[in-house]
Scaffold this motif. Sequence first.
Motif, PDB file in Angstrom:
ATOM      1  N   GLU A   1      42.383  47.503  38.380  1.00 60.71           N
ATOM      2  CA  GLU A   1      43.178  46.973  37.284  1.00 60.71           C
ATOM      3  C   GLU A   1      43.747  45.624  37.662  1.00 60.71           C
ATOM      4  N   ALA A   2      44.595  45.577  39.158  1.00 60.04           N
ATOM      5  CA  ALA A   2      45.315  44.379  39.461  1.00 60.04           C
ATOM      6  C   ALA A   2      44.119  43.172  39.614  1.00 60.04           C
ATOM      7  N   ALA A   3      42.995  43.538  40.056  1.00 59.57           N
ATOM      8  CA  ALA A   3      41.860  42.343  40.119  1.00 59.57           C
ATOM      9  C   ALA A   3      41.397  41.940  38.852  1.00 59.57           C
ATOM     10  N   ARG A   4      41.144  42.957  38.043  1.00 59.08           N
ATOM     11  CA  ARG A   4      40.810  42.453  36.608  1.00 59.08           C
ATOM     12  C   ARG A   4      41.875  41.587  35.888  1.00 59.08           C
ATOM     13  N   ASP A   5      43.231  42.064  35.935  1.00 57.61           N
ATOM     14  CA  ASP A   5      44.414  41.397  35.333  1.00 57.61           C
ATOM     15  C   ASP A   5      44.199  39.875  35.840  1.00 57.61           C
ATOM     16  N   LEU A   6      43.974  39.859  36.864  1.00 52.05           N
ATOM     17  CA  LEU A   6      43.721  38.539  37.779  1.00 52.05           C
ATOM     18  C   LEU A   6      42.729  37.674  37.347  1.00 52.05           C
ATOM     19  N   MET A   7      41.675  38.128  37.049  1.00 51.25           N
ATOM     20  CA  MET A   7      40.482  37.364  36.157  1.00 51.25           C
ATOM     21  C   MET A   7      41.047  36.882  34.946  1.00 51.25           C
TER      22      MET A   7
ATOM     23  N   LEU B   1      33.790  44.188  37.475  1.00 53.68           N
ATOM     24  CA  LEU B   1      34.868  44.886  38.035  1.00 53.68           C
ATOM     25  C   LEU B   1      34.974  46.157  37.316  1.00 53.68           C
ATOM     26  N   ASP B   2      34.515  46.079  36.019  1.00 50.44           N
ATOM     27  CA  ASP B   2      34.622  47.320  34.957  1.00 50.44           C
ATOM     28  C   ASP B   2      33.556  48.411  35.542  1.00 50.44           C
TER      29      ASP B   2
ATOM     30  N   GLN C   1      51.002  42.758  41.981  1.00 49.73           N
ATOM     31  CA  GLN C   1      49.875  43.302  42.434  1.00 49.73           C
ATOM     32  C   GLN C   1      48.632  42.254  42.223  1.00 49.73           C
ATOM     33  N   GLN C   2      48.914  41.364  41.266  1.00 46.80           N
ATOM     34  CA  GLN C   2      47.973  40.429  40.857  1.00 46.80           C
ATOM     35  C   GLN C   2      48.055  39.489  42.216  1.00 46.80           C
ATOM     36  N   LYS C   3      49.020  39.291  42.637  1.00 47.56           N
ATOM     37  CA  LYS C   3      49.039  38.235  43.729  1.00 47.56           C
ATOM     38  C   LYS C   3      48.391  38.915  45.131  1.00 47.56           C
ATOM     39  N   VAL C   4      48.744  40.242  45.209  1.00 43.85           N
ATOM     40  CA  VAL C   4      47.798  40.800  46.141  1.00 43.85           C
ATOM     41  C   VAL C   4      46.205  40.624  46.023  1.00 43.85           C
ATOM     42  N   ALA C   5      45.849  40.834  44.599  1.00 43.16           N
ATOM     43  CA  ALA C   5      44.527  40.736  44.422  1.00 43.16           C
ATOM     44  C   ALA C   5      44.173  39.322  44.712  1.00 43.16           C
ATOM     45  N   LEU C   6      44.957  38.306  44.351  1.00 42.78           N
ATOM     46  CA  LEU C   6      44.485  37.042  44.560  1.00 42.78           C
ATOM     47  C   LEU C   6      44.110  36.495  46.117  1.00 42.78           C
ATOM     48  N   LEU C   7      45.146  37.320  46.948  1.00 43.76           N
ATOM     49  CA  LEU C   7      45.248  36.887  48.356  1.00 43.76           C
ATOM     50  C   LEU C   7      44.105  37.802  49.000  1.00 43.76           C
ATOM     51  N   GLY C   8      43.817  38.821  48.444  1.00 43.39           N
ATOM     52  CA  GLY C   8      42.473  39.680  48.787  1.00 43.39           C
ATOM     53  C   GLY C   8      41.319  38.950  48.602  1.00 43.39           C
ATOM     54  N   HIS C   9      41.150  38.263  47.465  1.00 43.63           N
ATOM     55  CA  HIS C   9      40.030  37.643  46.977  1.00 43.63           C
ATOM     56  C   HIS C   9      39.616  36.460  48.036  1.00 43.63           C
TER      57      HIS C   9
ATOM     58  N   LEU D   1      31.507  39.509  45.999  1.00 41.81           N
ATOM     59  CA  LEU D   1      31.980  40.395  47.145  1.00 41.81           C
ATOM     60  C   LEU D   1      33.541  40.103  47.378  1.00 41.81           C
ATOM     61  N   ALA D   2      33.879  38.808  46.949  1.00 44.23           N
ATOM     62  CA  ALA D   2      35.345  38.533  47.381  1.00 44.23           C
ATOM     63  C   ALA D   2      36.105  39.402  46.292  1.00 44.23           C
ATOM     64  N   ASP D   3      35.699  39.494  45.070  1.00 42.69           N
ATOM     65  CA  ASP D   3      36.239  40.235  43.835  1.00 42.69           C
ATOM     66  C   ASP D   3      36.295  41.670  44.341  1.00 42.69           C
ATOM     67  N   ASP D   4      35.149  42.166  44.630  1.00 43.57           N
ATOM     68  CA  ASP D   4      35.321  43.651  45.031  1.00 43.57           C
ATOM     69  C   ASP D   4      36.288  44.070  46.145  1.00 43.57           C
ATOM     70  N   LEU D   5      36.268  42.959  47.052  1.00 45.42           N
ATOM     71  CA  LEU D   5      37.469  43.284  48.117  1.00 45.42           C
ATOM     72  C   LEU D   5      38.742  43.229  47.672  1.00 45.42           C
ATOM     73  N   ALA D   6      39.144  42.252  46.509  1.00 46.07           N
ATOM     74  CA  ALA D   6      40.175  42.144  46.039  1.00 46.07           C
ATOM     75  C   ALA D   6      40.704  43.476  45.086  1.00 46.07           C
ATOM     76  N   ALA D   7      39.682  44.039  44.418  1.00 44.46           N
ATOM     77  CA  ALA D   7      39.738  45.306  43.743  1.00 44.46           C
ATOM     78  C   ALA D   7      39.994  46.271  44.828  1.00 44.46           C
ATOM     79  N   GLU D   8      39.561  46.359  45.924  1.00 49.28           N
ATOM     80  CA  GLU D   8      39.808  47.293  46.892  1.00 49.28           C
ATOM     81  C   GLU D   8      40.974  47.396  47.479  1.00 49.28           C
ATOM     82  N   VAL D   9      41.500  46.277  47.571  1.00 52.67           N
ATOM     83  CA  VAL D   9      42.918  45.995  48.419  1.00 52.67           C
ATOM     84  C   VAL D   9      43.948  46.394  47.234  1.00 52.67           C
ATOM     85  N   ALA D  10      43.880  45.645  46.041  1.00 56.92           N
ATOM     86  CA  ALA D  10      44.890  45.504  45.204  1.00 56.92           C
ATOM     87  C   ALA D  10      44.882  46.609  44.138  1.00 56.92           C
ATOM     88  N   SER D  11      43.634  47.260  43.830  1.00 53.52           N
ATOM     89  CA  SER D  11      43.361  48.006  42.696  1.00 53.52           C
ATOM     90  C   SER D  11      42.505  47.173  41.687  1.00 53.52           C
TER      91      SER D  11
END
Length: 237
Positions: free
Chosen positions: A112-118, A198-199, A16-24, A100-110
């Motif tokens: 939690e996944a976007a936060r873990d990626l950071m 993200l929090d 899911q972190q990979k999904v967040a990275l691609l989403g970003h 905005l890119a972080d927000d889309l990553a969270a929307e796509v991957a969740s």
Amino acid sequence: MRSALSLGLWAVLTPQQKVALLGHELGHFANGDTRHGSLVGSALHTLRLWVAVLTPDPWDGRLTHLLVIGMMRIPYYAAQSGLTLLEKVSLRGLPRREYLADDLAAEVASTEAARDLMETLLHADRIDSELRRLSNGAAAFASRQDAPRMDETLWPRLAEHLASVPPRERERLRRVSALDWQQQDSTHPPTHLRIELLDRRGPSVAKVVLDERTESAVERELRPAAKKVARTVARDM
């Protein structure tokens, strides 16, 4: 459009972190980030290549070398000036585009996944150090027939190393990054501010889930490049 992702980073991320990275990364294009567009992005990439190619080596005492340096000076400064100007113009509003890119990553991957990626990005130095250590070890024992194949073990061992970092050390690193205002690079806002935003966003459910079958297909497609990079790293270290 142009973007590049590190194999070292990709290897240590969860699905899911990979999904967040691609989403970003895709979020930059979706939000109209010109630095990642076909025109400005390609221009920046080309100018960086020209600067790297035209950067003169230190004079070695030969007259011919001095003449070459003199001939390259004008095109070098032209490329460097163009790059500096384009960087300044394209950097306007950059922090907002990253958020905005972080927000889309969270929307796509969740969220939690976007936060873990950071938080994983805070371990960039650790990933780089371990990659060098593993590569040096592989190069030292490359002549041994019983030595493990570098192209098969490098990325899994790198992921295992990061997974072994205890929670206490992860929390310490998060606090240090907030005190130091640590950031991924000069074009990204401080990582702790990105995590805080993200929090504040609140939890969200993933719209894209990387299942085991899809992940296996992705890794299978990347395997030839991963093997080639692993061999190159072991040879050059």
